[in-house]
Design an enzyme around this catalytic site. Sequence first.
Site, PDB file in Angstrom:
ATOM      1  N   GLY A 388       0.833  -1.207   0.000  1.00  0.00           N
ATOM      2  CA  GLY A 388       0.000   0.000   0.000  1.00  0.00           C
ATOM      3  C   GLY A 388       0.858   1.245   0.000  1.00  0.00           C
ATOM      4  N   ALA A 389       0.183   2.374   0.081  1.00  0.00           N
ATOM      5  CA  ALA A 389       0.868   3.660   0.107  1.00  0.00           C
ATOM      6  C   ALA A 389       0.300   4.482   1.251  1.00  0.00           C
ATOM      7  CB  ALA A 389       0.688   4.395  -1.217  1.00  0.00           C
ATOM      8  N   ASP A 506     -10.255  10.407  14.166  1.00  0.00           N
ATOM      9  CA  ASP A 506     -10.389   9.926  12.783  1.00  0.00           C
ATOM     10  C   ASP A 506     -10.804   8.458  12.773  1.00  0.00           C
ATOM     11  OD1 ASP A 506     -10.394  10.030  10.048  1.00  0.00           O
ATOM     12  OD2 ASP A 506      -8.224   9.855   9.817  1.00  0.00           O
TER      13      ASP A 506
END
Length: 743
Positions: A388-389, A506
């Site tokens: 992933g990034a 979040d």
Amino acid sequence: MDSLPKKWVCRPGFFKASPHSPSCSKCPPHSYTLDEASTSCLCEEHYFRKESDPPTMACTRPPSAPRSAISNVNETSVFLEWIPPADTGGRKDVSYYIACKKCNSHSGLCEACGGHVRYLPQQTGLKNTSVMMVDLLAHTNYTFEIEAVNGVSDQNPGARQFVSVNVTTNQAAPSPVSSVKKGKITKNSISLSWQEPDRPNGIILEYEIKYFEKDQEMSYTIIKSKETTITADSLKPGSAYVFQIRARTAAGYGGFSRRFEFETSPVSVAASSDQSQIPIIVVSVTVGVILLAVVIGFLLSGSCCDGGCGWASSLRAVAYPSLTWRCGYSKAKQDPEEEKMHFHNGHIKLPGVRTYIDPHTYEDPNQAVHEFAKEIEVSCITIERVIGAGEFGEVCSGRLKLQGKHELPVAIKTLKVGYTEKQRRDFLGEASIMGQFDHPNIIHLEGVVTKNKSVMIVTEYMENGSLDTFLKKNDGQFTVIQLVGMLRGIASGMKYLSDMGYVHRDLAARNILINSNLVCKVSDFGLSRVLEDDPEAAYTTRGGKIPIRWTAPEAIAFRKFTSASDVWSYGIVMWEVMSYGERPYWEMTNQDVIKAVEEGYRLPSPMDCPAALYQLMLDCWQKDRNSRPKFDEIVSMLDKLIRNPSSLKTLVNASSRVSNLLVEHSPVGSSTYRSVGEWLEAIKMGRYTEIFMENGYSSMDAVAQVTIEDLRRLGVTLVGHQKKIMNSLQEVKVQLVNGMVPL
């Protein structure tokens, strides 16, 4: 063969591959022969046999298209993941090919991406069901076609079978500076000029020039310039220097250019410049000796009561950071347990009570990292593949082998090359937070790598990735008890954080990770902040992005975050889990969501949702934050439901799903639909328009009566499509009641 008796000749439908075979064999699946005495069988139409396949092997066909492709865009990188094809064609040698097309948003025409795009791990012959594309262009539309192929795909004259994904990249850092020219050169200076990067990807804010004497790379100098020219001075005569330049935009620094080498002019005697440094050195040494004497004098005095020597105590802290000084007695006389009662970097630490300490309160962020996170030698880490990034760089999977311990699978967050000191601090700040937590439903930090050029955060590896993506890929595959178990784990982790005085800010399914045992763990602490001891206190942000769809109204309006606002977000996570990763509020804009929630609109119950769970969601979404349940109450409630599965059998019925919206009228700004076709297009289900019309659902009033059984009868068999249509119908019904949709 003609001389053989009739009984030894293979009849139609059978074959003998070799005259030495003792008996005839039946044609393998999807093959046939109409002749007697056949030595092989022909493949049926649309079926093929690879040249190396033995004649006894069944004929096979190319695989169907991969399914449920999901994309994740991070600046100019795109991560794709998909589910294997439903039909492999009867073969095991399935691999994947990625076709990349760059599309013009105005003309709609697409062209091949070209050789500048990199595929990790590769573009063709992929065995795993994920790939990352890097070095894409910023603000560009791309279409990626994922095709499954096997050993007979090249024999198929038919159309390719693939699944496509359309994405738009974000702003990226600029490309490297490609050309540097030398200007005026003297014995002590070198002037340079260069061209703007080929792909600035935004407005260039400044350039950073790094230079060092050749073969002295560890001792370098940095110059910043807003122009494309600089002069480096105070250089040694007759010496070679290496220069590298990089540009910065609002998205951050690009990569450094290749190395450019230039040499200063020689002179016969260069000693004069060295001699000029002697007075400066003498003065520096003298000042240092005086300062050291002052520090030692204050340390020996030991008198620092009543705040009379604040700056002196600061000097002590600098000179001897390991000592804790207090009035009246020395550290040697202090009881080790008593020490825990006193201030720890500005926060009171009580014995037996774990309290979160905000790393932002440390003057030196590196101190916080080393205090809360274990340093790992980079040689202990093996990176296997990119998965992933992240915000700061790539996320990889790999192995961690510490001395005397078993090898562990780990996830490794890396900091991208060319990072700034601020990016390094922000990146490691998350490790300073994670390192303080120890709970089975909080992602576990293994350690950090900071003493190396490659900066890393190493955590436990969660095989199933983010919860929202996992649920989308497994739509409808779990029992209600399994889903409630996931929710219980998340609530337990949030109770732990709340007890430590910590607010996440979040909380969303995308920030929950799930392992192979379906254990959910809270992660991603980038937006989080600490709460003070006062239960009414809240952290007020100074700007910054807020995840609107998951955020409580008071946090949006006043930028105030509490554990109660985390509870609101938890209610949204419950909705995401029970709807298998559906996007909260669907296609409504953020502004529409803010207005609707303020006016009392609440998300309708997901399909087939137990009434007890939906009521808990509504409790989490109470406008008055003091009326929302606490996380310990949520955990207790979910435990009761798990212990009494029968309490989950009562579902929210269709009529109450509408009445439970808590609205007097439809939310301001939400879409109204003038026709069945317009409604289906708006929810991206336009493919079913013709079917609806042909079966008499030509008005919105008729559509509002549709049931799940009707959808199945109409051929809407995909569970995800059924849920999307049924959930959208709740909004349609509310609008019908309020006269906002034509009958």
